[in-house]
Design a protein around this motif. Structure first.
Motif, short mmCIF file in Angstrom:
data_model
loop_
_atom_site.label_atom_id
_atom_site.label_comp_id
_atom_site.label_asym_id
_atom_site.label_seq_id
_atom_site.Cartn_x
_atom_site.Cartn_y
_atom_site.Cartn_z
N ARG A 41 0.84 -1.22 0.00
CA ARG A 41 0.00 0.00 0.00
C ARG A 41 0.87 1.26 0.00
O ARG A 41 1.89 1.33 0.65
CB ARG A 41 -0.92 0.02 1.24
CG ARG A 41 -1.87 1.22 1.26
CD ARG A 41 -2.20 1.65 2.67
NE ARG A 41 -1.01 1.97 3.43
CZ ARG A 41 -0.35 3.14 3.39
NH1 ARG A 41 -0.79 4.12 2.62
NH2 ARG A 41 0.75 3.34 4.10
N ARG A 42 0.46 2.23 -0.78
CA ARG A 42 1.13 3.54 -0.79
C ARG A 42 0.05 4.61 -0.78
O ARG A 42 -1.04 4.38 -1.30
CB ARG A 42 1.95 3.75 -2.08
CG ARG A 42 2.90 2.65 -2.43
CD ARG A 42 4.22 2.77 -1.67
NE ARG A 42 5.09 1.67 -2.02
CZ ARG A 42 5.17 0.52 -1.35
NH1 ARG A 42 4.45 0.32 -0.28
NH2 ARG A 42 5.99 -0.45 -1.76
N SER A 43 0.39 5.78 -0.27
CA SER A 43 -0.53 6.91 -0.45
C SER A 43 -0.54 7.29 -1.92
O SER A 43 0.53 7.46 -2.53
CB SER A 43 -0.06 8.11 0.38
OG SER A 43 -0.29 7.86 1.74
N ARG A 45 -1.61 9.93 -4.88
CA ARG A 45 -1.95 11.35 -5.05
C ARG A 45 -2.18 11.71 -6.52
O ARG A 45 -2.17 12.88 -6.88
CB ARG A 45 -0.84 12.23 -4.45
CG ARG A 45 -0.70 12.03 -2.94
CD ARG A 45 0.32 12.95 -2.32
NE ARG A 45 0.40 12.79 -0.88
CZ ARG A 45 1.16 11.89 -0.26
NH1 ARG A 45 1.93 11.08 -0.97
NH2 ARG A 45 1.18 11.80 1.06
N ARG A 111 -6.34 16.00 -3.43
CA ARG A 111 -5.39 15.23 -4.25
C ARG A 111 -6.03 14.61 -5.49
O ARG A 111 -5.58 13.56 -5.96
CB ARG A 111 -4.69 14.14 -3.43
CG ARG A 111 -3.95 14.66 -2.21
CD ARG A 111 -2.74 15.45 -2.62
NE ARG A 111 -1.97 15.90 -1.48
CZ ARG A 111 -0.88 16.64 -1.57
NH1 ARG A 111 -0.43 17.02 -2.74
NH2 ARG A 111 -0.23 17.01 -0.51
N CYS A 152 -4.72 9.20 3.04
CA CYS A 152 -5.27 9.72 4.29
C CYS A 152 -5.01 11.24 4.28
O CYS A 152 -3.88 11.66 3.99
CB CYS A 152 -4.46 9.06 5.40
SG CYS A 152 -5.26 9.04 6.96
N LEU A 153 -6.00 12.05 4.57
CA LEU A 153 -5.83 13.50 4.41
C LEU A 153 -6.23 14.25 5.68
O LEU A 153 -7.40 14.21 6.09
CB LEU A 153 -6.68 13.99 3.23
CG LEU A 153 -6.28 13.46 1.85
CD1 LEU A 153 -7.36 13.76 0.83
CD2 LEU A 153 -4.93 14.03 1.41
N GLY A 154 -5.27 14.94 6.26
CA GLY A 154 -5.54 15.77 7.42
C GLY A 154 -5.91 17.19 7.04
O GLY A 154 -6.74 17.83 7.71
N SER A 155 -5.34 17.69 5.92
CA SER A 155 -5.52 19.11 5.62
C SER A 155 -6.98 19.50 5.38
O SER A 155 -7.41 20.57 5.84
CB SER A 155 -4.61 19.56 4.48
OG SER A 155 -4.79 18.75 3.37
N LYS A 194 7.78 4.79 1.10
CA LYS A 194 8.47 5.77 1.94
C LYS A 194 9.26 5.02 3.01
O LYS A 194 8.81 3.96 3.47
CB LYS A 194 7.45 6.68 2.63
CG LYS A 194 6.63 7.54 1.69
CD LYS A 194 7.27 8.91 1.52
CE LYS A 194 6.52 9.78 0.52
NZ LYS A 194 5.20 10.18 0.99
N ARG A 196 10.76 3.66 6.50
CA ARG A 196 10.22 3.45 7.85
C ARG A 196 11.39 3.23 8.80
O ARG A 196 12.43 2.70 8.40
CB ARG A 196 9.29 2.23 7.91
CG ARG A 196 8.01 2.36 7.06
CD ARG A 196 7.21 3.59 7.43
NE ARG A 196 5.81 3.52 7.07
CZ ARG A 196 5.25 4.09 6.01
NH1 ARG A 196 5.98 4.77 5.15
NH2 ARG A 196 3.95 4.00 5.81
C1 LIG Z 1 -3.08 11.64 9.97
C2 LIG Z 1 -2.56 11.73 8.55
C3 LIG Z 1 -2.71 12.92 7.85
C4 LIG Z 1 -2.24 13.00 6.54
N1 LIG Z 1 -2.47 14.14 5.84
C5 LIG Z 1 -2.08 14.23 4.56
C6 LIG Z 1 -2.41 15.37 3.78
O1 LIG Z 1 -3.05 16.31 4.26
N2 LIG Z 1 -1.98 15.41 2.50
C7 LIG Z 1 -1.29 14.37 1.93
O2 LIG Z 1 -0.94 14.46 0.76
N3 LIG Z 1 -0.97 13.25 2.64
C8 LIG Z 1 -1.36 13.14 3.93
N4 LIG Z 1 -1.09 12.01 4.66
C9 LIG Z 1 -0.39 10.87 4.02
C10 LIG Z 1 1.05 10.73 4.55
O3 LIG Z 1 1.84 11.77 4.02
C11 LIG Z 1 1.62 9.33 4.18
O4 LIG Z 1 0.82 8.34 4.77
C12 LIG Z 1 3.07 9.17 4.62
O5 LIG Z 1 3.92 10.06 3.94
C13 LIG Z 1 3.58 7.74 4.38
O6 LIG Z 1 3.47 7.39 3.03
P1 LIG Z 1 2.65 6.09 2.57
O7 LIG Z 1 1.23 6.25 3.03
O8 LIG Z 1 2.75 6.05 1.06
O9 LIG Z 1 3.30 4.89 3.20
C14 LIG Z 1 -1.57 11.89 5.95
C15 LIG Z 1 -1.45 10.71 6.67
C16 LIG Z 1 -1.94 10.62 7.94
C17 LIG Z 1 -1.83 9.29 8.68
#
Ligand SMILES: Cc1cc2nc3c(=O)[nH]c(=O)nc-3n(C[C@H](O)[C@H](O)[C@H](O)COP(=O)(O)O)c2cc1C
Length: 205
Positions: A41-43, A45, A111, A152-155, A194, A196
């Motif tokens: 799994r990766r984030s 965008r 995103r 996952c997006l906090g913003s 990314k 760890r």
């Molecule tokens: C609580 C939380 C808030 C996050 N907020 C953002 C965000 O606002 N924008 C974004 O592009 N990624 C956001 N992320 C994604 C993280 O940047 C990402 O999970 C982290 O860099 C690790 O990368 P991976 O998910 O590919 O393993 C968020 C992740 C978490 C858990």
């Protein structure tokens, strides 16, 4: 009597060894779909423009709510926005509530994900944020297992805090507070993992 003890001890050891062997046979790391799913799994965008079908989202959301939660309180509420017009309206309302922020940044905070999942927690319960985190991870991992990428997006949560009209549109119950968003859709990129830091993990003897 001594002989009986030796025989019993021998039996226990044999049983323990058989048990370990059985566990190893049932749950090996190699070819384990769950481990492979977690590790790959990766984030995401960048997304393909097509949306995720509602029946697929239904499966993903069922997985979400099957996460563990404190005392099974399920102290979350989930709102799914997959309609482009509704998404645009929410972006507009968020921009209206955050006049000091570049509207492009507000639009970009999702995103480009075609489906947005908004999660709110019940601050009256002290472990509610944990419940929502576990729900979120179930959503992301089950999605990934079906080829649906996520981030996952906090913003957006920060922008929502200043945008009561956007919050009203999402229709969370009184007292629930947005805690995290998840953007979802079919990936148009394959990011590298990314790094760890396993140094944060320690066995304590
Ligand atoms: C609580 C939380 C808030 C996050 N907020 C953002 C965000 O606002 N924008 C974004 O592009 N990624 C956001 N992320 C994604 C993280 O940047 C990402 O999970 C982290 O860099 C690790 O990368 P991976 O998910 O590919 O393993 C968020 C992740 C978490 C858990």
């Amino acid at each position: 009597m001594k002989t009986l003890h030796i025989i019993l001890a021998g039996l226990c050891l044999t049983l323990a060894a058989a048990c370990a062997q059985q566990q190893n046979n049932d749950r090996t790391e190699e070819g384990n779909a769950v481990i492979e799913n977690i590790m790959s799994r990766r984030s995401i965008r960048a997304y393909k423009p097509c949306t995720v079908a509602r029946d697929t989202m239904q499966t993903i959301l069922e997985c979400g709510i099957n996460a563990p939660s404190g005392m099974n309180r399920q102290s979350w509420e989930v709102r799914v926005v997959d309609n482009p017009e509704t998404k645009a309206e929410i972006v507009q309302l968020m921009a209206a509530g955050n006049p000091d922020v570049d509207p492009g940044a507000i639009k970009g905070c999702f995103r480009g994900a075609p489906v947005m999942v908004f999660i709110a927690n019940d601050p009256a319960y002290d472990f509610s944020v944990i419940d929502c985190g576990l729900l979120s991870e179930n959503i992301m991992l089950s999605g990934w297992s079906l080829g649906v990428g996520s981030v996952c997006l906090g913003s957006p949560v920060r922008f929502l805090r200043n945008a009561p009209e956007a919050l009203a549109k999402l229709g969370f119950s009184e007292g629930y507070t947005p805690v995290i968003c998840i953007g979802m859709g079919y990936p148009a990129e394959s990011p590298e993992a990314k790094p760890r830091d396993f140094g944060k993990v320690r066995f304590v003897d």
